[in-house]
Motif scaffolding. Sequence first.
Motif, mmCIF file in Angstrom:
data_model
loop_
_atom_site.group_PDB
_atom_site.id
_atom_site.type_symbol
_atom_site.label_atom_id
_atom_site.label_comp_id
_atom_site.label_asym_id
_atom_site.label_seq_id
_atom_site.Cartn_x
_atom_site.Cartn_y
_atom_site.Cartn_z
ATOM 1 N N LYS A 24 118.499 48.016 35.001
ATOM 2 C CA LYS A 24 119.419 47.184 34.222
ATOM 3 C C LYS A 24 119.561 45.797 34.857
ATOM 4 C CE LYS A 24 122.113 50.982 32.349
ATOM 5 N NZ LYS A 24 123.434 51.590 32.257
ATOM 6 N N LEU A 25 118.698 44.880 34.437
ATOM 7 C CA LEU A 25 118.684 43.541 35.004
ATOM 8 C C LEU A 25 120.022 42.817 34.848
ATOM 9 C CD1 LEU A 25 117.092 41.377 36.498
ATOM 10 C CD2 LEU A 25 116.176 40.626 34.295
ATOM 11 N N PRO A 26 120.661 42.822 33.670
ATOM 12 C CA PRO A 26 121.952 42.131 33.559
ATOM 13 C C PRO A 26 123.010 42.686 34.519
ATOM 14 C CG PRO A 26 121.089 42.631 31.384
ATOM 15 C CD PRO A 26 120.218 43.350 32.373
ATOM 16 N N GLN A 27 123.015 44.002 34.692
ATOM 17 C CA GLN A 27 123.971 44.618 35.609
ATOM 18 C C GLN A 27 123.642 44.222 37.054
ATOM 19 O OE1 GLN A 27 124.194 48.881 35.327
ATOM 20 N NE2 GLN A 27 125.833 49.034 36.800
ATOM 21 N N MET A 28 122.364 44.167 37.382
ATOM 22 C CA MET A 28 121.962 43.759 38.733
ATOM 23 C C MET A 28 122.427 42.335 39.019
ATOM 24 S SD MET A 28 118.122 45.195 39.193
ATOM 25 C CE MET A 28 117.570 46.316 37.940
ATOM 26 N N LYS A 29 122.232 41.446 38.048
ATOM 27 C CA LYS A 29 122.649 40.054 38.229
ATOM 28 C C LYS A 29 124.160 39.945 38.352
ATOM 29 C CE LYS A 29 118.768 37.689 36.093
ATOM 30 N NZ LYS A 29 118.385 36.728 35.041
ATOM 31 N N ALA A 30 124.880 40.750 37.592
ATOM 32 C CA ALA A 30 126.343 40.742 37.663
ATOM 33 C C ALA A 30 126.819 41.197 39.045
ATOM 34 C CB ALA A 30 126.934 41.625 36.577
ATOM 35 N N LEU A 31 126.170 42.218 39.586
ATOM 36 C CA LEU A 31 126.531 42.697 40.921
ATOM 37 C C LEU A 31 126.256 41.629 41.975
ATOM 38 C CD1 LEU A 31 125.194 46.330 40.630
ATOM 39 C CD2 LEU A 31 127.587 45.667 40.963
ATOM 40 N N LEU A 32 125.145 40.932 41.845
ATOM 41 C CA LEU A 32 124.829 39.861 42.797
ATOM 42 C C LEU A 32 125.837 38.723 42.693
ATOM 43 C CD1 LEU A 32 120.932 39.651 42.665
ATOM 44 C CD2 LEU A 32 122.363 40.383 44.589
ATOM 45 N N ALA A 33 126.280 38.420 41.480
ATOM 46 C CA ALA A 33 127.241 37.338 41.279
ATOM 47 C C ALA A 33 128.594 37.661 41.922
ATOM 48 C CB ALA A 33 127.424 37.075 39.791
ATOM 49 N N LYS A 34 128.915 38.937 42.037
ATOM 50 C CA LYS A 34 130.191 39.352 42.624
ATOM 51 C C LYS A 34 130.147 39.407 44.150
ATOM 52 C CE LYS A 34 131.598 42.085 38.662
ATOM 53 N NZ LYS A 34 131.925 43.431 38.182
ATOM 54 N N ARG A 35 128.975 39.285 44.717
ATOM 55 C CA ARG A 35 128.837 39.371 46.170
ATOM 56 C C ARG A 35 129.532 38.180 46.826
ATOM 57 N NH1 ARG A 35 123.170 39.589 49.599
ATOM 58 N NH2 ARG A 35 124.082 40.449 51.501
ATOM 59 N N ASP A 36 130.295 38.451 47.861
ATOM 60 C CA ASP A 36 130.998 37.401 48.598
ATOM 61 C C ASP A 36 130.315 37.214 49.953
ATOM 62 O OD1 ASP A 36 132.699 35.660 49.865
ATOM 63 O OD2 ASP A 36 134.509 36.844 49.513
ATOM 64 N N PRO A 37 129.468 36.181 50.056
ATOM 65 C CA PRO A 37 128.726 35.983 51.304
ATOM 66 C C PRO A 37 129.614 35.613 52.498
ATOM 67 C CG PRO A 37 128.336 34.163 49.790
ATOM 68 C CD PRO A 37 129.163 35.182 49.058
ATOM 69 N N LYS A 39 132.191 37.293 53.432
ATOM 70 C CA LYS A 39 132.725 38.517 54.029
ATOM 71 C C LYS A 39 131.622 39.298 54.728
ATOM 72 C CE LYS A 39 136.512 39.172 50.820
ATOM 73 N NZ LYS A 39 137.152 40.081 49.875
ATOM 74 N N ALA A 40 131.988 39.907 55.842
ATOM 75 C CA ALA A 40 131.039 40.753 56.566
ATOM 76 C C ALA A 40 130.778 42.011 55.752
ATOM 77 C CB ALA A 40 131.600 41.119 57.933
ATOM 78 N N GLU A 41 129.529 42.472 55.774
ATOM 79 C CA GLU A 41 129.139 43.676 55.036
ATOM 80 C C GLU A 41 128.563 44.703 55.996
ATOM 81 O OE1 GLU A 41 127.593 41.338 51.036
ATOM 82 O OE2 GLU A 41 126.162 41.937 52.553
ATOM 83 N N PRO A 42 128.829 45.981 55.744
ATOM 84 C CA PRO A 42 128.177 47.021 56.542
ATOM 85 C C PRO A 42 126.655 46.903 56.352
ATOM 86 C CG PRO A 42 129.874 47.971 55.129
ATOM 87 C CD PRO A 42 129.714 46.538 54.728
ATOM 88 N N ALA A 43 125.912 47.332 57.330
ATOM 89 C CA ALA A 43 124.448 47.206 57.291
ATOM 90 C C ALA A 43 123.841 47.878 56.064
ATOM 91 C CB ALA A 43 123.843 47.780 58.565
ATOM 92 N N ASP A 44 124.365 49.051 55.679
ATOM 93 C CA ASP A 44 123.772 49.741 54.532
ATOM 94 C C ASP A 44 124.070 49.017 53.223
ATOM 95 O OD1 ASP A 44 126.429 50.481 54.865
ATOM 96 O OD2 ASP A 44 126.123 52.564 54.298
ATOM 97 N N LEU A 45 125.210 48.362 53.123
ATOM 98 C CA LEU A 45 125.509 47.594 51.918
ATOM 99 C C LEU A 45 124.656 46.326 51.876
ATOM 100 C CD1 LEU A 45 127.118 47.267 49.346
ATOM 101 C CD2 LEU A 45 128.945 46.206 50.685
#
Length: 62
Positions: A24-37, A39-45
């Motif tokens: 699901k490309l639109p969903q993938m793009k939406a998830l990327l747009a919500k990413r907050d660079p 903030k620190a992220e766990p390695a697996d995320l």
Amino acid sequence: MSNAPQHVIPPYGVAIQSAISEGKLPQMKALLAKRDPSKAEPADLRSAYEQLVKEVARLERH
């Protein structure tokens, strides 16, 4: 119960893996747009996001 450490996948990682597996490309793009660079992220995320970026790029090439 086992004393072995359990690998915990953040709930957001599940959404990422689901979007990738369903293609699901639109969903993938939406998830990327919500990413907050900022903030620190766990390695697996962080790894899941890297995989997501690669999959978006692959799908956009086709």
